[in-house]
Write a protein that holds these residues in place. Sequence first.
Motif, PDB file in Angstrom:
ATOM      1  N   PHE A   1      92.660  19.684  80.054  1.00  0.00           N
ATOM      2  CA  PHE A   1      92.404  18.172  80.200  1.00  0.00           C
ATOM      3  C   PHE A   1      90.977  17.759  79.781  1.00  0.00           C
ATOM      4  N   ARG A   2      90.407  18.406  78.739  1.00  0.00           N
ATOM      5  CA  ARG A   2      89.100  18.068  78.464  1.00  0.00           C
ATOM      6  C   ARG A   2      89.249  17.064  77.237  1.00  0.00           C
ATOM      7  N   THR A   3      90.516  16.792  76.639  1.00  0.00           N
ATOM      8  CA  THR A   3      90.553  15.820  75.596  1.00  0.00           C
ATOM      9  C   THR A   3      91.757  14.981  75.966  1.00  0.00           C
ATOM     10  N   PRO A   4      91.947  13.911  75.855  1.00  0.00           N
ATOM     11  CA  PRO A   4      92.956  12.775  76.173  1.00  0.00           C
ATOM     12  C   PRO A   4      94.091  13.353  75.506  1.00  0.00           C
ATOM     13  N   GLY A   5      95.338  13.154  76.193  1.00  0.00           N
ATOM     14  CA  GLY A   5      96.781  13.616  75.579  1.00  0.00           C
ATOM     15  C   GLY A   5      97.427  14.381  76.641  1.00  0.00           C
ATOM     16  N   PRO A   6      98.804  14.468  76.321  1.00  0.00           N
ATOM     17  CA  PRO A   6      99.782  15.224  77.257  1.00  0.00           C
ATOM     18  C   PRO A   6      99.364  16.826  77.230  1.00  0.00           C
ATOM     19  N   SER A   7      99.198  16.992  78.634  1.00  0.00           N
ATOM     20  CA  SER A   7      98.667  18.600  78.712  1.00  0.00           C
ATOM     21  C   SER A   7      99.337  19.113  79.898  1.00  0.00           C
ATOM     22  N   SER A   8      99.706  20.516  79.909  1.00  0.00           N
ATOM     23  CA  SER A   8     100.315  21.094  81.038  1.00  0.00           C
ATOM     24  C   SER A   8      99.443  21.568  81.943  1.00  0.00           C
ATOM     25  N   ILE A   9      99.710  21.753  83.265  1.00  0.00           N
ATOM     26  CA  ILE A   9      98.673  22.444  84.177  1.00  0.00           C
ATOM     27  C   ILE A   9      98.883  23.804  84.020  1.00  0.00           C
ATOM     28  N   PHE A  10      99.649  24.387  83.446  1.00  0.00           N
ATOM     29  CA  PHE A  10      99.848  25.896  83.174  1.00  0.00           C
ATOM     30  C   PHE A  10      99.170  26.098  81.908  1.00  0.00           C
ATOM     31  N   LEU A  11      98.151  27.149  82.058  1.00  0.00           N
ATOM     32  CA  LEU A  11      97.240  27.693  80.939  1.00  0.00           C
ATOM     33  C   LEU A  11      97.973  28.926  80.387  1.00  0.00           C
ATOM     34  N   ALA A  12      98.664  28.719  79.258  1.00  0.00           N
ATOM     35  CA  ALA A  12      99.375  29.800  78.704  1.00  0.00           C
ATOM     36  C   ALA A  12      98.431  31.236  78.668  1.00  0.00           C
ATOM     37  N   SER A  13      97.204  31.238  78.366  1.00  0.00           N
ATOM     38  CA  SER A  13      96.480  32.162  78.102  1.00  0.00           C
ATOM     39  C   SER A  13      96.155  32.730  78.911  1.00  0.00           C
ATOM     40  N   LEU A  14      96.335  32.583  80.330  1.00  0.00           N
ATOM     41  CA  LEU A  14      96.127  33.488  81.512  1.00  0.00           C
ATOM     42  C   LEU A  14      97.677  34.293  81.813  1.00  0.00           C
ATOM     43  N   PRO A  15      97.101  35.372  82.585  1.00  0.00           N
ATOM     44  CA  PRO A  15      98.380  36.302  83.045  1.00  0.00           C
ATOM     45  C   PRO A  15      98.907  35.433  84.083  1.00  0.00           C
ATOM     46  N   PHE A  16     100.238  35.850  84.416  1.00  0.00           N
ATOM     47  CA  PHE A  16     100.900  35.243  85.498  1.00  0.00           C
ATOM     48  C   PHE A  16     100.371  34.674  86.555  1.00  0.00           C
ATOM     49  N   ALA A  17      99.685  35.603  87.558  1.00  0.00           N
ATOM     50  CA  ALA A  17      99.189  35.219  88.822  1.00  0.00           C
ATOM     51  C   ALA A  17      98.019  34.271  88.719  1.00  0.00           C
ATOM     52  N   PRO A  18      97.036  34.397  87.696  1.00  0.00           N
ATOM     53  CA  PRO A  18      96.066  33.343  87.558  1.00  0.00           C
ATOM     54  C   PRO A  18      96.761  31.965  86.961  1.00  0.00           C
ATOM     55  N   ARG A  19      97.520  32.204  86.388  1.00  0.00           N
ATOM     56  CA  ARG A  19      98.134  30.784  85.537  1.00  0.00           C
ATOM     57  C   ARG A  19      98.678  30.109  86.892  1.00  0.00           C
ATOM     58  N   TRP A  20      99.566  30.739  87.687  1.00  0.00           N
ATOM     59  CA  TRP A  20     100.094  30.025  88.620  1.00  0.00           C
ATOM     60  C   TRP A  20      99.324  29.564  89.621  1.00  0.00           C
ATOM     61  N   THR A  21      98.200  30.416  89.832  1.00  0.00           N
ATOM     62  CA  THR A  21      97.273  29.950  90.868  1.00  0.00           C
ATOM     63  C   THR A  21      96.426  28.651  90.517  1.00  0.00           C
ATOM     64  N   LEU A  22      96.032  28.756  89.247  1.00  0.00           N
ATOM     65  CA  LEU A  22      95.448  27.494  88.580  1.00  0.00           C
ATOM     66  C   LEU A  22      96.195  26.240  88.473  1.00  0.00           C
ATOM     67  N   ALA A  23      97.544  26.594  88.166  1.00  0.00           N
ATOM     68  CA  ALA A  23      98.383  25.416  88.458  1.00  0.00           C
ATOM     69  C   ALA A  23      98.800  24.897  89.889  1.00  0.00           C
ATOM     70  N   VAL A  24      99.038  25.657  90.882  1.00  0.00           N
ATOM     71  CA  VAL A  24      98.943  25.161  92.308  1.00  0.00           C
ATOM     72  C   VAL A  24      97.723  24.427  92.722  1.00  0.00           C
ATOM     73  N   LEU A  25      96.490  25.028  92.319  1.00  0.00           N
ATOM     74  CA  LEU A  25      95.297  24.289  92.348  1.00  0.00           C
ATOM     75  C   LEU A  25      95.092  22.882  92.027  1.00  0.00           C
ATOM     76  N   THR A  26      95.891  22.781  90.782  1.00  0.00           N
ATOM     77  CA  THR A  26      95.549  21.450  90.163  1.00  0.00           C
ATOM     78  C   THR A  26      96.605  20.522  90.888  1.00  0.00           C
ATOM     79  N   ALA A  27      97.889  21.091  91.186  1.00  0.00           N
ATOM     80  CA  ALA A  27      98.850  20.318  91.817  1.00  0.00           C
ATOM     81  C   ALA A  27      98.279  19.768  93.041  1.00  0.00           C
ATOM     82  N   TRP A  28      97.492  20.632  93.725  1.00  0.00           N
ATOM     83  CA  TRP A  28      97.090  20.311  94.977  1.00  0.00           C
ATOM     84  C   TRP A  28      95.888  19.329  94.829  1.00  0.00           C
ATOM     85  N   LEU A  29      94.982  19.460  93.986  1.00  0.00           N
ATOM     86  CA  LEU A  29      93.899  18.557  93.758  1.00  0.00           C
ATOM     87  C   LEU A  29      94.424  17.127  93.149  1.00  0.00           C
ATOM     88  N   THR A  30      95.468  17.098  92.408  1.00  0.00           N
ATOM     89  CA  THR A  30      96.257  15.854  92.186  1.00  0.00           C
ATOM     90  C   THR A  30      96.782  15.301  93.337  1.00  0.00           C
TER      91      THR A  30
END
Length: 471
Positions: A247-276
């Motif tokens: 989300f550093r630059t405007p435009g469509p972006s997923s809350i899932f960061l593809a470069s992370l392994p499965f567990a950290p990727r989902w942890t970041l996604a859930v945290l982002t969903a909670w903050l949202t």
Amino acid sequence: MDQIPNIAASYLPHIPLPLPPDSRIHITASVFPLLITPGPPVLLFAYLARRPNTLLLRLSILPFAVAWCIYVITSFRWMTPEMAPWNWALGVWVVECLVKIVDFATDTTGFPRIGEIKPGAAKAVDATHASYNETTDPPPPSKSGLSPNGHVTNGTTNGFAPSAQPLQATPPKAVLHPLLDALSLSCAWRGIGWSHGRDTYVPPFPFPDLQGAELKRTWLKHAAYQFLSAFFMLDALEVLVKQHPNFRTPGPSSIFLASLPFAPRWTLAVLTAWLTGCAVIVGFQMVYYLLGLLAVLLLGQDPRAWPPIYDAPWRATSLHDYWAKRWHQMFRRMFLVMGGWPLAWVLSLLAGKVAAYVGVVVGTFLASGAYHTLSLYPTGGRIGGGSMLYFSMQGVGLGLERLFRAVTGKRIGGFVGWVWVLLWAVAGSTWAVDDWHMHGLGAGIVVPPVLSPLRAVVFPLARMVQERLSL
């Protein structure tokens, strides 16, 4: 402006074809007033709904109002990616107006206030029940002590104690009163003071024992504090969400960061969903108390017409507790009109009353999913199914709670119930939140930087102090 058709020359209602995002009318200062035009028809239909023998008139002009709402939501757009949240706000506004128009146009009850036998006519109090005034007192509690939505009534009407009932059923007499009456009905999202809002849970009013000038003064201070704290918190949450690498630059972006392994990727996604989700809560709080301040200060409304919007949703110990009580009930009737009641009617014809009850629950959450999906249309992004999936699954979760009670004889609750809500309402929201951010909401402007306390004041001062210390 030359792209705007001559509306006066269009006498027949039509459903305009959706325009590609880049072909829509760019929203500028001169075009912006057109975005407000779905509002006046809501007031017109609310006014007519409170008048006898207007059903045919309302139905006859309904197609024109519907066509205009569809035109607005499909034809206008802020073109810059930074304005994605404001395009979403346009969709929210128009869909809400559209549903209210349909609700007011098709209603046959007249939307009486509490204490009216019909619109504009107060109900007389039976001498045998002289101690009970339906205008100001709550209805007698049911034998079960529960309101129709299953929550403890505690002797309240529409969530209020008798001393805090905000609205009186005084028939409007002056010329201006019917217009204010229509405005009041249009803005009565939870039906506070109206018969159609009796079944809606409303959190307790914070100052039930105050009256008059003291009540107004105390509530205005409370509302100002709530507004400012929500504004500062929304600003902080926006800054936090924008720390997500996508989300550093405007435009469509997923809350899932593809470069992370499965567990950290989902942890970041859930945290982002909670903050949202937290941003949604405080955003509603901010707008609600701002409107409340304006209504009480400028329109002279009773502060008791503005009780809390939430009832601590983070304390919910079941999905029923979460959605029927602790989450805001502002859209409850809208979702019933969009899906709950129509599906219940169809299923009642096909399979009886039990199926109708299921239809109310399923239809309401399907309508919620449709609303959250359609409101994204002005952003110009591809419409996904994340919102539909998330809100539909809430109906499944409620069904599982009822099954649990039928099998065990107990309601889900306590810490286990709290974790259950966390899984369904927060972790499960990643589907919907990812859909929203894929339409640019996370990377777009929510609080304009010039109005942001953190970005316009705190961060520059911190940098200045740091530079001074480094000298």
